[in-house]
Design a protein around this motif. Sequence first.
Motif, PDB file in Angstrom:
ATOM      1  N   PRO A   1       0.821  -1.219   0.000  1.00  0.00           N
ATOM      2  CA  PRO A   1       0.000   0.000   0.000  1.00  0.00           C
ATOM      3  C   PRO A   1       0.852   1.266   0.000  1.00  0.00           C
ATOM      4  CG  PRO A   1      -0.750  -1.557   1.680  1.00  0.00           C
ATOM      5  CD  PRO A   1       0.563  -2.064   1.177  1.00  0.00           C
ATOM      6  N   SER A   2       0.293   2.351  -0.502  1.00  0.00           N
ATOM      7  CA  SER A   2       0.982   3.633  -0.505  1.00  0.00           C
ATOM      8  C   SER A   2       1.139   4.145   0.925  1.00  0.00           C
ATOM      9  CB  SER A   2       0.202   4.657  -1.325  1.00  0.00           C
ATOM     10  OG  SER A   2       0.001   4.192  -2.642  1.00  0.00           O
ATOM     11  N   PRO A   3       2.204   4.934   1.193  1.00  0.00           N
ATOM     12  CA  PRO A   3       2.354   5.520   2.529  1.00  0.00           C
ATOM     13  C   PRO A   3       1.189   6.451   2.836  1.00  0.00           C
ATOM     14  CG  PRO A   3       4.384   5.740   1.248  1.00  0.00           C
ATOM     15  CD  PRO A   3       3.328   5.277   0.296  1.00  0.00           C
ATOM     16  N   GLY A   4       0.783   6.512   4.086  1.00  0.00           N
ATOM     17  CA  GLY A   4      -0.299   7.384   4.498  1.00  0.00           C
ATOM     18  C   GLY A   4       0.182   8.793   4.780  1.00  0.00           C
ATOM     19  N   PRO A   5      -0.741   9.691   5.130  1.00  0.00           N
ATOM     20  CA  PRO A   5      -0.380  11.079   5.444  1.00  0.00           C
ATOM     21  C   PRO A   5       0.517  11.162   6.681  1.00  0.00           C
ATOM     22  CG  PRO A   5      -2.744  10.847   5.112  1.00  0.00           C
ATOM     23  CD  PRO A   5      -2.184   9.471   5.197  1.00  0.00           C
ATOM     24  N   SER A   6       1.226  12.288   6.797  1.00  0.00           N
ATOM     25  CA  SER A   6       2.032  12.549   7.982  1.00  0.00           C
ATOM     26  C   SER A   6       1.145  12.660   9.223  1.00  0.00           C
ATOM     27  CB  SER A   6       2.813  13.855   7.802  1.00  0.00           C
ATOM     28  OG  SER A   6       3.368  14.273   9.033  1.00  0.00           O
ATOM     29  N   TRP A   7       1.664  12.210  10.354  1.00  0.00           N
ATOM     30  CA  TRP A   7       0.923  12.346  11.601  1.00  0.00           C
ATOM     31  C   TRP A   7       1.126  13.709  12.259  1.00  0.00           C
ATOM     32  CZ3 TRP A   7       0.615   7.317  14.975  1.00  0.00           C
ATOM     33  CH2 TRP A   7      -0.049   6.322  14.235  1.00  0.00           C
ATOM     34  N   VAL A   8       2.009  14.535  11.693  1.00  0.00           N
ATOM     35  CA  VAL A   8       2.227  15.858  12.281  1.00  0.00           C
ATOM     36  C   VAL A   8       0.943  16.692  12.299  1.00  0.00           C
ATOM     37  CG1 VAL A   8       3.467  18.041  12.055  1.00  0.00           C
ATOM     38  CG2 VAL A   8       4.698  15.883  11.760  1.00  0.00           C
ATOM     39  N   PRO A   9       0.196  16.796  11.165  1.00  0.00           N
ATOM     40  CA  PRO A   9      -1.073  17.539  11.217  1.00  0.00           C
ATOM     41  C   PRO A   9      -2.082  16.915  12.182  1.00  0.00           C
ATOM     42  CG  PRO A   9      -0.413  17.151   8.943  1.00  0.00           C
ATOM     43  CD  PRO A   9       0.483  16.317   9.808  1.00  0.00           C
ATOM     44  N   VAL A  10      -2.005  15.601  12.362  1.00  0.00           N
ATOM     45  CA  VAL A  10      -2.923  14.933  13.287  1.00  0.00           C
ATOM     46  C   VAL A  10      -2.721  15.463  14.705  1.00  0.00           C
ATOM     47  CG1 VAL A  10      -3.632  12.703  14.247  1.00  0.00           C
ATOM     48  CG2 VAL A  10      -2.978  12.865  11.840  1.00  0.00           C
TER      49      VAL A  10
END
Length: 332
Positions: A255-264
């Motif tokens: 699977p493609s990498p997910g979004p950064s957790w920084v904005p989370v």
Amino acid sequence: MTTYKAIKLIKRPEPGPVSPDIFEVTEKELPKAGSGEILIKQRQMSLDPAMFGWMSPDTESYIPPVELNTVMRSSGVGEVVESNHPDFEVGDRVMGMMGWQEYALSDGKGINKVQADVPDETVLSVFALPGLTATQGLLNVGKPKNGETLVVTGAAGSVGSIVGQIAKAEGLTVIGVVGSEEKANWIIDELGFDGAINYKTDDLRDQLTKLTPDGVDLYFENTGGPIQDLVVERMNAHGRVVVCGMIADYDKEVPSPGPSWVPVIKKRLTIQGFTMPDHFDQIPTLLQQLTPYVMSGKIKHRSHILEGLESAIEGLNMFFTGDNKGKLIVKL
């Protein structure tokens, strides 16, 4: 002796388009309903992206995989033709998990009577898995609020189109992500969405920024893909992300990498995945939530009908090509 057609899953799919050799078309002897059972003649059968997960060997998923050499799993709508069950009578129109077959023998579990006076294709397009998924995901997981902005991917699909229309009825600004200009025009002109992003041709960042000047409060994810990172970046503080599907990754080995957790962290986002099998016991309540939107004319749909049981095999690949226009249904 009367027989009927059924399609079994005999191999696990490889990454990429579905190959016909993973299925086997068989003739089965028509059974009789035993004590506490009903026999259903299936009239229309649903094709859904969730099937790719059901065919995989993943035993840690939300539902056990379809066992090899058994009938492929699917939902459908049909008519009870024989009943030894106290809750069902011959002639009842029902919906539920029936599988890739012309007839289904059931003990009644997971089978629900169709109460609304609408065509079979409307049942499968709205009142079955798509509408139930949209209702649970948007209203009960996403908890939309009047005045918020929603971005929904797969917005012209069976789930995404209903999510967007319910959100509009609840007073949200709705932006849909689609894969063609025809679909963009449909969700704006026919369904009333406030804007559309064509992920194949638009500058995703520019179009998203233009269409969501006040940021994004609610993100309903059906597809994955490059726009995922950009939407998460645009989320407002305390925004909610509802993760329903990832069709962009279903045919990939990795699977493609997910979004950064920084904005989370920065925006204190809530991210929740959900699947309908966890909520099958809530179907009567979900139908009560959904039905008023439908009966008041706030939900439109379109169906893409394939003819004959065996058309389901090639039909699955339309989820990757995007060639279908509306809910994929096999007419038996």
